[in-house]
Enzyme design. Sequence first.
Site, PDB file in Angstrom:
ATOM      1  N   ASN A   9       0.874  -1.179   0.000  1.00 37.61           N
ATOM      2  CA  ASN A   9       0.000   0.000   0.000  1.00 37.61           C
ATOM      3  C   ASN A   9       0.911   1.229   0.000  1.00 37.61           C
ATOM      4  OD1 ASN A   9      -1.756   2.086   0.483  1.00 37.61           O
ATOM      5  ND2 ASN A   9      -2.369   1.402   2.537  1.00 37.61           N
ATOM      6  N   LYS A  11       0.167   4.254  -0.233  1.00 36.50           N
ATOM      7  CA  LYS A  11      -0.447   5.455   0.370  1.00 36.50           C
ATOM      8  C   LYS A  11      -0.189   6.670  -0.535  1.00 36.50           C
ATOM      9  CE  LYS A  11      -0.092   3.195   4.815  1.00 36.50           C
ATOM     10  NZ  LYS A  11      -0.017   3.278   6.264  1.00 36.50           N
ATOM     11  N   HIS A  95      -9.494   1.288   5.394  1.00 36.47           N
ATOM     12  CA  HIS A  95      -8.170   1.477   6.001  1.00 36.47           C
ATOM     13  C   HIS A  95      -8.311   2.417   7.200  1.00 36.47           C
ATOM     14  CE1 HIS A  95      -4.002   2.580   6.607  1.00 36.47           C
ATOM     15  NE2 HIS A  95      -3.691   1.499   5.931  1.00 36.47           N
ATOM     16  N   GLU A  97      -6.629   4.800   8.123  1.00 38.32           N
ATOM     17  CA  GLU A  97      -6.438   6.225   7.802  1.00 38.32           C
ATOM     18  C   GLU A  97      -7.702   6.807   7.191  1.00 38.32           C
ATOM     19  OE1 GLU A  97      -2.824   5.535   5.621  1.00 38.32           O
ATOM     20  OE2 GLU A  97      -1.872   4.959   7.505  1.00 38.32           O
ATOM     21  N   GLU A 167      -5.186  -4.756  10.854  1.00 35.47           N
ATOM     22  CA  GLU A 167      -4.174  -3.717  10.990  1.00 35.47           C
ATOM     23  C   GLU A 167      -4.406  -2.955  12.291  1.00 35.47           C
ATOM     24  OE1 GLU A 167      -2.259  -2.633   6.941  1.00 35.47           O
ATOM     25  OE2 GLU A 167      -3.873  -1.228   7.351  1.00 35.47           O
ATOM     26  N   GLY A 173       2.739   2.436  10.819  1.00 37.40           N
ATOM     27  CA  GLY A 173       3.687   3.529  10.635  1.00 37.40           C
ATOM     28  C   GLY A 173       4.415   3.925  11.914  1.00 37.40           C
ATOM     29  N   SER A 212       3.686  -2.048  10.376  1.00 37.99           N
ATOM     30  CA  SER A 212       5.136  -2.114  10.577  1.00 37.99           C
ATOM     31  C   SER A 212       5.742  -3.477  10.226  1.00 37.99           C
ATOM     32  CB  SER A 212       5.505  -1.686  12.009  1.00 37.99           C
ATOM     33  OG  SER A 212       5.104  -0.341  12.230  1.00 37.99           O
TER      34      SER A 212
END
Length: 258
Positions: A9, A11, A95, A97, A167, A173, A212
């Site tokens: 991904n 991003k 996701h 985010e 996730e 991240g 990660s």
Amino acid sequence: MRVKLVVGNWKMNGNLASSQALLKAILPAVAKFDRARYAVCPPYPYLAAIGTALRGSNMALGAQDLCRFEDGAYTGAVSGAMLADCGCRYAIVGHSERRGVFGEGDDLVAQKHAQALKHGVTPILCVGETLAEREAGSTESVVARQLDAVTKRCGAAALGQAVIAYEPVWAIGTGKTATPQQAQDVHAFIRGRIAAADRHVADALTLLYGGSVKAGNAAQLFAMPDVDGGLIGGASLAADEFVAICRAAQDAKETVKA
Ligand code: 13P
């Protein structure tokens, strides 16, 4: 038997030239791996060009999101039909985010899931808890709520036609990876919950871990019985790291159904 899947991904990173250079470094190495499945999800404007670059390779194309509507006056949105038209095999939905930064709720995510399926694009449904939710002991209830929103709107079969990515938000991240056992525990919970509705669907389901994942921890994560691969953010932007993660999937033992 479930075949491992590794999805990058990207991003909102890079540009067209850097994306093409990245693929040029990745594709010849990954071409040698024949025991796992691979995909990358570039930003929307690069889908068509990256799709062309992937032609004839063993890496599929995915999108990072899609619109819940079919078509029409939705300025700025991209439909499931458009993704299919660009050759996308996958679309990430829900996701963290999108949920956290853009305020997407469970039902909106479920609508996007339905749109992807309608157009023959496999949704990669992301679920996962925040650090506060984990510390409060509500990991399983949060993940269950996120899964149930999809079954409520789309029916139980909709999860079987998807890839699910666990996730944990606190691992994305941050460099703080879930331990293989933490990932396994939640994956087993997810598979068990789906098995309660349909055992065969649950057995066949591809369950990715994301948060990660790096070259240095991929093999241990992929060795867990319910971890069928990874959804990779930062490490998918570095050719050497991503190829090493893809190799870990190639080398991982296939999970044989109980
Ligand atoms: P990182 O691998 O950068 O933690 O990101 C994970 C992720 O969000 C993939 O979708």
